[in-house]
Motif scaffolding. Structure first.
Motif, PDB file in Angstrom:
ATOM      1  N   TYR A 538      46.964  17.924  12.043  1.00  0.00           N
ATOM      2  CA  TYR A 538      45.595  17.509  12.340  1.00  0.00           C
ATOM      3  C   TYR A 538      45.283  17.862  13.793  1.00  0.00           C
ATOM      4  CZ  TYR A 538      45.068  14.737   8.053  1.00  0.00           C
ATOM      5  OH  TYR A 538      44.953  14.337   6.742  1.00  0.00           O
ATOM      6  N   GLU A 539      43.998  17.968  14.106  1.00  0.00           N
ATOM      7  CA  GLU A 539      43.551  18.196  15.477  1.00  0.00           C
ATOM      8  C   GLU A 539      42.459  17.184  15.777  1.00  0.00           C
ATOM      9  OE1 GLU A 539      42.144  21.864  18.424  1.00  0.00           O
ATOM     10  OE2 GLU A 539      42.058  22.102  16.253  1.00  0.00           O
ATOM     11  N   ILE A 540      42.625  16.390  16.822  1.00  0.00           N
ATOM     12  CA  ILE A 540      41.730  15.272  17.099  1.00  0.00           C
ATOM     13  C   ILE A 540      40.758  15.615  18.220  1.00  0.00           C
ATOM     14  CG2 ILE A 540      43.350  14.174  18.717  1.00  0.00           C
ATOM     15  CD1 ILE A 540      42.385  11.457  17.564  1.00  0.00           C
ATOM     16  N   PHE A 541      39.493  15.208  18.044  1.00  0.00           N
ATOM     17  CA  PHE A 541      38.425  15.455  19.012  1.00  0.00           C
ATOM     18  C   PHE A 541      37.667  14.155  19.265  1.00  0.00           C
ATOM     19  CE2 PHE A 541      39.146  19.461  16.909  1.00  0.00           C
ATOM     20  CZ  PHE A 541      38.973  20.425  17.883  1.00  0.00           C
ATOM     21  N   PRO A 542      37.618  13.651  20.497  1.00  0.00           N
ATOM     22  CA  PRO A 542      36.768  12.490  20.764  1.00  0.00           C
ATOM     23  C   PRO A 542      35.303  12.863  20.620  1.00  0.00           C
ATOM     24  CG  PRO A 542      37.656  13.367  22.818  1.00  0.00           C
ATOM     25  CD  PRO A 542      38.316  14.132  21.696  1.00  0.00           C
ATOM     26  N   LEU A 543      34.518  12.000  19.962  1.00  0.00           N
ATOM     27  CA  LEU A 543      33.095  12.247  19.742  1.00  0.00           C
ATOM     28  C   LEU A 543      32.223  11.467  20.706  1.00  0.00           C
ATOM     29  CD1 LEU A 543      32.919  12.165  15.823  1.00  0.00           C
ATOM     30  CD2 LEU A 543      33.074  14.184  17.307  1.00  0.00           C
ATOM     31  N   ARG A 544      32.490  10.165  20.840  1.00  0.00           N
ATOM     32  CA  ARG A 544      31.647   9.300  21.668  1.00  0.00           C
ATOM     33  C   ARG A 544      32.325   7.962  21.827  1.00  0.00           C
ATOM     34  NH1 ARG A 544      29.554   5.388  18.491  1.00  0.00           N
ATOM     35  NH2 ARG A 544      29.221   5.821  16.277  1.00  0.00           N
ATOM     36  N   MET A 545      31.713   7.117  22.661  1.00  0.00           N
ATOM     37  CA  MET A 545      32.193   5.748  22.825  1.00  0.00           C
ATOM     38  C   MET A 545      31.514   4.831  21.811  1.00  0.00           C
ATOM     39  SD  MET A 545      34.418   6.086  25.198  1.00  0.00           S
ATOM     40  CE  MET A 545      34.850   4.341  25.315  1.00  0.00           C
ATOM     41  N   ASP A 546      32.228   3.792  21.446  1.00  0.00           N
ATOM     42  CA  ASP A 546      31.700   2.715  20.606  1.00  0.00           C
ATOM     43  C   ASP A 546      32.069   1.420  21.309  1.00  0.00           C
ATOM     44  OD1 ASP A 546      30.844   1.044  18.569  1.00  0.00           O
ATOM     45  OD2 ASP A 546      32.686   1.279  17.398  1.00  0.00           O
ATOM     46  N   GLY A 547      31.204   0.984  22.252  1.00  0.00           N
ATOM     47  CA  GLY A 547      31.605  -0.115  23.106  1.00  0.00           C
ATOM     48  C   GLY A 547      32.821   0.305  23.915  1.00  0.00           C
ATOM     49  N   PRO A 548      33.907  -0.441  23.867  1.00  0.00           N
ATOM     50  CA  PRO A 548      35.106  -0.065  24.617  1.00  0.00           C
ATOM     51  C   PRO A 548      36.010   0.918  23.882  1.00  0.00           C
ATOM     52  CG  PRO A 548      35.451  -2.178  23.560  1.00  0.00           C
ATOM     53  CD  PRO A 548      34.030  -1.783  23.245  1.00  0.00           C
ATOM     54  N   ASP A 549      35.691   1.237  22.639  1.00  0.00           N
ATOM     55  CA  ASP A 549      36.549   2.091  21.820  1.00  0.00           C
ATOM     56  C   ASP A 549      36.033   3.524  21.771  1.00  0.00           C
ATOM     57  OD1 ASP A 549      37.927  -0.237  21.356  1.00  0.00           O
ATOM     58  OD2 ASP A 549      37.064  -0.581  19.369  1.00  0.00           O
ATOM     59  N   VAL A 550      36.915   4.420  21.357  1.00  0.00           N
ATOM     60  CA  VAL A 550      36.588   5.841  21.243  1.00  0.00           C
ATOM     61  C   VAL A 550      36.497   6.217  19.763  1.00  0.00           C
ATOM     62  CG1 VAL A 550      37.306   8.199  21.795  1.00  0.00           C
ATOM     63  CG2 VAL A 550      37.796   6.341  23.401  1.00  0.00           C
ATOM     64  N   ILE A 551      35.393   6.839  19.375  1.00  0.00           N
ATOM     65  CA  ILE A 551      35.265   7.391  18.027  1.00  0.00           C
ATOM     66  C   ILE A 551      35.709   8.845  18.076  1.00  0.00           C
ATOM     67  CG2 ILE A 551      33.702   7.936  16.119  1.00  0.00           C
ATOM     68  CD1 ILE A 551      34.123   4.954  16.533  1.00  0.00           C
ATOM     69  N   ALA A 552      36.617   9.219  17.179  1.00  0.00           N
ATOM     70  CA  ALA A 552      37.169  10.578  17.190  1.00  0.00           C
ATOM     71  C   ALA A 552      37.195  11.149  15.779  1.00  0.00           C
ATOM     72  CB  ALA A 552      38.577  10.589  17.786  1.00  0.00           C
ATOM     73  N   TYR A 553      37.055  12.464  15.710  1.00  0.00           N
ATOM     74  CA  TYR A 553      37.138  13.191  14.429  1.00  0.00           C
ATOM     75  C   TYR A 553      38.451  13.953  14.394  1.00  0.00           C
ATOM     76  CZ  TYR A 553      36.331  16.836  10.925  1.00  0.00           C
ATOM     77  OH  TYR A 553      36.450  17.689   9.846  1.00  0.00           O
TER      78      TYR A 553
END
Length: 632
Positions: A538-553
């Motif tokens: 897999y290859e992970i890419f951060p998309l944006r913040m969600d409050g203090p957490d990171v949303i990643a694809y």
């Protein structure tokens, strides 16, 4: 030692040498055909970048640049091939137009000439100029990622025909094929957390406020909600920009050839269509609390003889599907063609090589306009929580960039950081906290546009820290030349910068590839030691913040569907929010939506992936500009 196969879809650069020079009107290259599938070669290099590497000290600059050379064309949106481990396909056909070395005279990693950023600019219509990434160069000596430019040209030519005519793409639900009907993934029970992406919110990658909103569903397996076929470009036109996608509580909106369409988030039913006189050239990702956004579009449809300029700045109401207002600006007596647009502090600001202009978001009243007598000009703006200008001053061979926190209503400079001479371009990653990215001395070497990040105090304009992010170790990309706030593979929150590393050998006896998301402290410039692994192949890419957490694809291997995960901002524990179907028909569409060269929106359990170009490079199968997944 041999190198691992390269990440797919690294677009080659266009001919020319010397540093880029800003054009009066940016031009867009045609989108390429489907890239080749990377071979499953056993990687032999050490696993991954040095994740404990200290930031490099800040040297002085001022290297000379040769003026008078046309700018490089930024890359188009190449459809993405399958993930690593997929069996290699043999190319078919010869005689495809050869590619030339890039404008900086240097190929990118693995011998691939590189472009400066994800969204390209358009050449005169009808000018066939295909750009295709070359296949992986296995067996390269360790530490060296380049091959002879002529070899790269030949390999690109060999695979070109296969790329154009090959690669079937999944049909819509009406295709009638049994294997296309299996569109649901199996998922387990997990827990997790969204930023709404509104102006000034955590979706901007800015200051972290509130709690995480995204929660994992009872079952994380997703299904295909809907898909939108790629529009057909007019006869004689090679490529048209369809950049721009937005997510509100009820609507997913996407640009087409000369319109924006609002779709129901779950069913894909058209809720409204806003007709435009010409294509969208640039769009801000920011959406206000009352669902307003901003675009730049052409005044008419381009033709082979008249490509049209990007002169129209407009505010769009995404709830009503209507224009609020449209404005233009002049530099002297000439209309300005804008490269970028954003929203910040109730102001719409657009930048260009002729200077920047701004208007009141609600009324369209002018707040400032390009100054023809000024030796400096606003090349672009970053928006969201604040409004930040990237201002260029001085002659071309003595350029200096001023990063300015400006008053959105007056344009007055509130704080300013002057970058060292010789840094030609900078991208705004976040406006609060203020973080900019730059390729210092063209040292990134991979076309990412990033060698360093600069953490700047918004109130004083002083440099807080400089973060070294070598292009061969980190996978973030910014189009600092034209789209000043267009960066991928990186986000900002918790006073930290979260960035994807380059893919590398998983280690041990495995032939798999993987990468990580790691964190830098914006106060010190040092890595925090936090690390979220993508997992095997897999290859992970951060998309944006969600409050203090990171949303990643997570981009998957060739035989699985992608994932969306939430990364806890402190523990870095990963929680799966979505697992996409692994059926081949679905994978074929998802794999063409590269996180580097596509637009990816995630919110309220929905994942929306879209391309940013429509072209006349067609395969024998139906192609899609949007695919949407949902867990509810």
């Amino acid at each position: 030692m041999s190198q691992p196969p390269p990440p797919p879809n690294q677009p080659p650069q266009q001919p020319g040498f010397g540093p880029p020079q800003e054009p009066s009107e940016p031009q867009t290259p045609p989108a390429p055909a489907t890239p080749p599938t990377p071979p499953a070669q056993p990687p032999q290099q050490p696993a991954g970048p040095d994740l404990n590497k200290a930031p490099q000290p800040q040297p002085g600059y001022g290297y000379p640049q040769a003026p008078g050379t046309p700018p490089p064309a930024a890359p188009p949106t190449p459809p993405q091939g399958p993930g690593y481990g997929y069996p290699q396909q043999q190319p078919a056909g010869y005689g495809y137009p050869a590619q030339q070395p890039g404008p900086y005279g240097q190929p990118g990693p693995y011998g691939q000439p590189q472009q400066p950023g994800p969204y390209g600019q358009q050449p005169p219509y009808g000018y066939a100029q295909p750009t295709v990434p070359m296949q992986a160069q296995a067996g390269q000596p360790g530490g060296g990622r380049k091959v002879n430019a002529q070899v790269a040209i030949i390999v690109s030519a060999v695979v070109a025909i296969a790329l154009i005519v090959g690669g079937g793409v999944w049909y819509a639900n009406s295709s009638g094929k049994d294997d296309d009907k299996q569109t649901t993934a199996e998922g387990g029970d997990t827990k997790g957390g969204e930023g709404d992406g509104k102006e000034g919110g955590s979706g901007d990658g800015g200051a972290t406020t509130g709690e995480a909103e995204e929660k994992a569903p009872a079952a994380t397996g997703s299904k295909v909600l809907f898909q939108v076929p790629s529009p057909k470009v007019p006869k004689g036109v090679t490529t048209i920009s369809i950049a721009g996608s937005w997510l509100t509580d009820s609507v997913y909106a996407k640009s087409g050839l000369s319109e924006i369409t609002g779709y129901d988030r779950k069913s894909g039913t058209k809720k409204w269509t806003l007709d435009l006189p010409g294509p969208v050239c640039a769009a801000t990702p920011h959406v206000t609390e009352d669902d307003k956004t901003a675009i730049v579009h052409k005044p008419a449809m381009p033709s082979k003889t008249d490509p049209q300029a990007c002169t129209e700045v407009a505010v769009v109401d995404l709830a009503a599907g209507s224009k609020v207002w449209t404005k233009t600006a002049k530099s002297g007596t000439m209309p300005v063609s804008f490269n970028n647009v954003t929203i910040g502090g109730g102001t719409v600001a657009a930048g260009s090589t002729s200077g920047g202009a701004a208007w009141d978001l609600a009324t369209g009243d002018e707040r400032w306009a390009p100054k023809t007598s000024d030796s400096c000009y606003d090349a672009g703006y970053g928006g969201g929580a604040k409004l930040v200008a990237v201002r260029k001053c001085g002659s071309y061979d003595q350029r200096q960039l001023h990063i300015q926190n400006v008053d959105p209503k007056t344009g007055d400079v509130l704080a300013e950081y002057k970058m060292d001479e010789g840094i030609e371009y900078a991208a705004v990653v976040s406006t609060d906290p203020l973080v900019v990215a730059a390729d210092v001395g063209d040292s990134a070497g991979d076309g990412s546009g990033i060698s360093d990040f600069f953490s700047i105090d918004n109130k004083t304009g002083k440099l807080r820290a400089r973060l070294s992010a070598p292009g061969d170790e980190f996978a973030a990309r910014c189009d600092a030349i034209y789209k000043v706030e267009n960066c991928t593979g990186v986000t900002v929150g918790n006073d930290r910068l979260y960035i994807a590393t380059e893919e590398h050998d998983s280690g041990g006896d495995s032939y798999s590839q993987t990468n990580e998301v790691v964190a830098f402290d914006l106060a010190t410039g040092k890595q925090t030691g936090q690390r979220a692994d993508a997992g095997e192949n897999y290859e992970i890419f951060p998309l944006r913040m969600d409050g203090p957490d990171v949303i990643a694809y997570k981009r998957p291997p060739y035989d699985k569907g992608g994932q969306v995960v939430s990364i806890d901002g402190e523990s870095f524990k990963e929680t799966i929010l979505m697992e996409n179907p692994s059926t081949e028909a679905v994978r074929d569409v998802e794999s063409r939506m590269s996180p580097d060269y596509s637009e990816i929106q995630f919110g309220q359990g929905g994942l929306y992936m879209s391309s940013v170009y429509a072209s006349d490079f067609t395969s024998r199968e139906k192609e899609y500009s949007v695919i949407a997944f949902g867990t509810e």
